[in-house]
Design an enzyme around this catalytic site. Structure first.
Site, PDB file in Angstrom:
ATOM      1  N   ASP A  39       0.851  -1.191   0.000  1.00  0.00           N
ATOM      2  CA  ASP A  39       0.000   0.000   0.000  1.00  0.00           C
ATOM      3  C   ASP A  39       0.889   1.244   0.000  1.00  0.00           C
ATOM      4  O   ASP A  39       1.892   1.306   0.700  1.00  0.00           O
ATOM      5  CB  ASP A  39      -0.922  -0.005   1.234  1.00  0.00           C
ATOM      6  CG  ASP A  39      -2.069   0.977   1.093  1.00  0.00           C
ATOM      7  OD1 ASP A  39      -3.214   0.524   0.924  1.00  0.00           O
ATOM      8  OD2 ASP A  39      -1.812   2.208   1.141  1.00  0.00           O
ATOM      9  N   ILE A  40       0.492   2.240  -0.778  1.00  0.00           N
ATOM     10  CA  ILE A  40       1.297   3.461  -0.912  1.00  0.00           C
ATOM     11  C   ILE A  40       1.273   4.300   0.363  1.00  0.00           C
ATOM     12  O   ILE A  40       2.164   5.121   0.596  1.00  0.00           O
ATOM     13  CB  ILE A  40       0.796   4.280  -2.137  1.00  0.00           C
ATOM     14  CG1 ILE A  40       1.882   5.178  -2.682  1.00  0.00           C
ATOM     15  CG2 ILE A  40      -0.470   5.048  -1.811  1.00  0.00           C
ATOM     16  CD1 ILE A  40       1.573   5.743  -4.051  1.00  0.00           C
ATOM     17  N   ASN A  97     -12.965  -3.343   2.104  1.00  0.00           N
ATOM     18  CA  ASN A  97     -14.078  -2.408   2.084  1.00  0.00           C
ATOM     19  C   ASN A  97     -14.879  -2.648   0.811  1.00  0.00           C
ATOM     20  O   ASN A  97     -14.304  -2.744  -0.278  1.00  0.00           O
ATOM     21  CB  ASN A  97     -13.554  -0.966   2.120  1.00  0.00           C
ATOM     22  CG  ASN A  97     -12.891  -0.641   3.437  1.00  0.00           C
ATOM     23  OD1 ASN A  97     -13.417  -0.970   4.498  1.00  0.00           O
ATOM     24  ND2 ASN A  97     -11.728  -0.015   3.388  1.00  0.00           N
ATOM     25  N   VAL A 106     -11.105   2.794  -3.977  1.00  0.00           N
ATOM     26  CA  VAL A 106     -10.612   2.358  -5.287  1.00  0.00           C
ATOM     27  C   VAL A 106     -11.568   1.288  -5.819  1.00  0.00           C
ATOM     28  O   VAL A 106     -11.843   0.297  -5.142  1.00  0.00           O
ATOM     29  CB  VAL A 106      -9.169   1.812  -5.206  1.00  0.00           C
ATOM     30  CG1 VAL A 106      -8.697   1.341  -6.574  1.00  0.00           C
ATOM     31  CG2 VAL A 106      -8.221   2.879  -4.665  1.00  0.00           C
ATOM     32  N   HIS A 110      -9.959  -5.096  -3.573  1.00  0.00           N
ATOM     33  CA  HIS A 110      -8.662  -5.277  -2.911  1.00  0.00           C
ATOM     34  C   HIS A 110      -8.905  -5.730  -1.485  1.00  0.00           C
ATOM     35  O   HIS A 110      -9.832  -5.261  -0.819  1.00  0.00           O
ATOM     36  CB  HIS A 110      -7.811  -4.008  -2.937  1.00  0.00           C
ATOM     37  CG  HIS A 110      -8.543  -2.761  -2.564  1.00  0.00           C
ATOM     38  ND1 HIS A 110      -9.441  -2.143  -3.411  1.00  0.00           N
ATOM     39  CD2 HIS A 110      -8.521  -2.011  -1.434  1.00  0.00           C
ATOM     40  CE1 HIS A 110      -9.936  -1.077  -2.817  1.00  0.00           C
ATOM     41  NE2 HIS A 110      -9.402  -0.973  -1.596  1.00  0.00           N
ATOM     42  N   HIS A 112      -6.926  -5.773   2.095  1.00  0.00           N
ATOM     43  CA  HIS A 112      -5.782  -5.246   2.837  1.00  0.00           C
ATOM     44  C   HIS A 112      -5.271  -6.350   3.752  1.00  0.00           C
ATOM     45  O   HIS A 112      -6.059  -7.008   4.442  1.00  0.00           O
ATOM     46  CB  HIS A 112      -6.212  -4.083   3.739  1.00  0.00           C
ATOM     47  CG  HIS A 112      -6.785  -2.892   3.026  1.00  0.00           C
ATOM     48  ND1 HIS A 112      -6.068  -1.727   2.833  1.00  0.00           N
ATOM     49  CD2 HIS A 112      -8.005  -2.671   2.490  1.00  0.00           C
ATOM     50  CE1 HIS A 112      -6.842  -0.833   2.203  1.00  0.00           C
ATOM     51  NE2 HIS A 112      -8.016  -1.388   1.997  1.00  0.00           N
TER      52      HIS A 112
HETATM   53  P1  AMP Z   1      -9.909   1.446   0.295  1.00  0.00           P
HETATM   54  O1  AMP Z   1     -10.216   2.662   1.109  1.00  0.00           O
HETATM   55  O2  AMP Z   1     -10.225   0.160   0.988  1.00  0.00           O
HETATM   56  O3  AMP Z   1     -10.500   1.542  -1.101  1.00  0.00           O
HETATM   57  O4  AMP Z   1      -8.321   1.415   0.142  1.00  0.00           O
HETATM   58  C1  AMP Z   1      -7.623   1.957  -0.951  1.00  0.00           C
HETATM   59  C2  AMP Z   1      -6.147   1.816  -0.616  1.00  0.00           C
HETATM   60  O5  AMP Z   1      -5.409   1.975  -1.819  1.00  0.00           O
HETATM   61  C3  AMP Z   1      -5.621   2.856   0.373  1.00  0.00           C
HETATM   62  O6  AMP Z   1      -5.084   2.188   1.508  1.00  0.00           O
HETATM   63  C4  AMP Z   1      -4.556   3.611  -0.429  1.00  0.00           C
HETATM   64  O7  AMP Z   1      -3.462   3.994   0.351  1.00  0.00           O
HETATM   65  C5  AMP Z   1      -4.187   2.599  -1.491  1.00  0.00           C
HETATM   66  N1  AMP Z   1      -3.629   3.129  -2.728  1.00  0.00           N
HETATM   67  C6  AMP Z   1      -4.139   4.116  -3.492  1.00  0.00           C
HETATM   68  N2  AMP Z   1      -3.362   4.326  -4.566  1.00  0.00           N
HETATM   69  C7  AMP Z   1      -2.350   3.418  -4.491  1.00  0.00           C
HETATM   70  C8  AMP Z   1      -1.222   3.126  -5.315  1.00  0.00           C
HETATM   71  N3  AMP Z   1      -0.967   3.807  -6.443  1.00  0.00           N
HETATM   72  N4  AMP Z   1      -0.385   2.135  -4.910  1.00  0.00           N
HETATM   73  C9  AMP Z   1      -0.624   1.452  -3.768  1.00  0.00           C
HETATM   74  N5  AMP Z   1      -1.661   1.690  -2.964  1.00  0.00           N
HETATM   75  C10 AMP Z   1      -2.510   2.656  -3.310  1.00  0.00           C
END
Ligand code: AMP
Length: 125
Positions: A39-40, A97, A106, A110, A112
């Site tokens: 995760d970024i 989520n 996103v 995904h 986590h």
């Molecule tokens: P969610 O709120 O469950 O949709 O989580 C989205 C996750 O994607 C967050 O923890 C962000 O930090 C992560 N994220 C967004 N853009 C990137 C990226 N380019 N590379 C890695 N993680 C990302």
């Protein structure tokens, strides 16, 4: 802005772009149907995202439409990520989520994987 778990798949979402190699990510592992990367914006010492390669918006979409092979590969990849990162040694948390009320940001499924430290209560009240 949280996304709708039942919205049509958007080919321009950021994880679709990572899958196509258009933007970089730090790969943890790859399998036939899944990709895992850091995760970024990590919220724990270990914070890895596992995504299916297929175009699924959410957990809801994936579990309704994905093949058994994709689902098995995805679940095994989550477990393998926990072992490969060492998160399994002292315990870890998996979280996905799905849709607006969860805060999903996103629009590509995904999971986590959090670990590497005590993780506190499951949800803040
Ligand atoms: P969610 O709120 O469950 O949709 O989580 C989205 C996750 O994607 C967050 O923890 C962000 O930090 C992560 N994220 C967004 N853009 C990137 C990226 N380019 N590379 C890695 N993680 C990302």
């Amino acid at each position: 802005m949280p996304i709708d778990a039942k919205q049509p798949y958007d080919e321009q979402n950021i994880f679709a772009r990572i899958l196509r190699g258009e933007i970089p990510s730090k790969t943890v592992m790859e399998s036939e149907h899944s990709l895992a990367f850091h995760d970024i914006n990590p919220l724990a010492p270990i914070h890895v995202l596992v995504i299916p390669r297929g175009p699924y918006v959410s957990w809801d979409d994936f579990t309704a439409k994905a093949s058994d092979a994709e689902i098995a590969d995805f679940v095994r990849t989550v477990g393998e990520v926990a072992r490969q990162t060492g998160a399994d040694a002292q315990g870890y948390r998996i979280l996905s989520n799905s849709g607006k009320r969860s805060g999903q940001e996103v629009a590509h499924l995904h999971v986590h994987v959090f670990g590497g430290a005590p993780l506190g209560p499951m949800l803040a009240r």
